[in-house]
Design an enzyme around this catalytic site. Structure first.
Site, PDB file in Angstrom:
ATOM      1  N   GLN A  53     102.506-110.163  60.580  1.00 26.60           N
ATOM      2  CA  GLN A  53     103.848-110.445  60.729  1.00 26.60           C
ATOM      3  C   GLN A  53     104.221-109.741  62.013  1.00 26.60           C
ATOM      4  OE1 GLN A  53     105.485-110.287  56.584  1.00 26.60           O
ATOM      5  NE2 GLN A  53     106.847-111.671  57.405  1.00 26.60           N
ATOM      6  N   CYS A 101     111.391-115.055  53.897  1.00 23.06           N
ATOM      7  CA  CYS A 101     110.440-114.248  54.691  1.00 23.06           C
ATOM      8  C   CYS A 101     111.104-114.029  56.116  1.00 23.06           C
ATOM      9  CB  CYS A 101     108.931-115.260  55.008  1.00 23.06           C
ATOM     10  SG  CYS A 101     107.956-114.543  55.828  1.00 23.06           S
ATOM     11  N   GLU A 144     102.928-111.543  50.135  1.00 22.19           N
ATOM     12  CA  GLU A 144     102.307-111.001  51.180  1.00 22.19           C
ATOM     13  C   GLU A 144     100.887-111.233  51.512  1.00 22.19           C
ATOM     14  OE1 GLU A 144     104.259-109.621  53.203  1.00 22.19           O
ATOM     15  OE2 GLU A 144     105.897-109.592  52.009  1.00 22.19           O
TER      16      GLU A 144
HETATM   17 NI    NI Z   1     106.954-113.353  54.608  1.00 22.38          NI
END
Ligand code: NI
Length: 174
Positions: A53, A101, A144
């Protein structure tokens, strides 16, 4: 140091993350990277973040629940770091609950997840850890872990009917 989060649409988010070579774990660079992930998660008020991410497709995620404005009802979970995790879902049923998210800002949706799982991974000292968990922690781990496969929670929804912007979530669903 806070790092920049990438968002849905960035192709890196769809890559499968690569295992971290064990000798790399103890290097100052990698330890600094973990600290930066923690800072980034805190700054964004997330309960978990995967390395991918922040645009780095390495098999690492971290989880922590303090008192959290985004998830006010959840019990605290102390900081956990999972490197090269393997997840085994336990077959005792599923639970439906809301997820959001940091890479899909402003939205929430209901996602079915296994109620409990086993996770094996390395911690930041390179030590093996094995945990059996259930409830919210099991949900966050599945979320995750999905990132490490190039998935986001939207891929795990049964349909998009519950997909909700946060302002409407506050009005109609909470
Ligand atoms: Ni996420």
């Amino acid at each position: 140091m806070t790092l920049k989060l990438i968002h849905l649409g960035n192709p890196v988010l769809r890559q499968k993350s690569r295992p971290v070579p064990e000798p790399e774990i103890k290097t100052p660079q990698f330890q600094k990277f973990l600290d930066d992930m923690i800072d980034t998660m805190h700054a964004a008020e997330g309960v978990g973040i995967a390395a991918v991410q922040i645009g780095v497709p390495k098999a690492v995620f971290i989880i922590e629940v303090k008192s959290n404005r985004r998830y006010p009802d959840e019990a605290p979970i102390p900081l956990k770091i999972f490197i090269n995790p393997e997840v085994e879902l336990l077959k005792i049923g599923e639970e439906m609950d809301w997820e959001g998210c940091l890479s899909v800002p402003g939205l929430r949706g209901q996602v079915p997840r296994a109620k409990s799982l086993k996770i094996r991974a390395l911690d930041r000292a390179g030590q093996r850890v094995e945990l059996e968990v259930s409830g919210f922690l099991a949900r966050v781990i599945q979320h995750e872990w999905g990132h490490l496969q190039g998935r986001v929670y939207l891929d795990s929804m049964r349909g998009l009917e519950t997909l909700t912007f946060l302002d409407e979530f506050a009005r109609f669903w909470s």
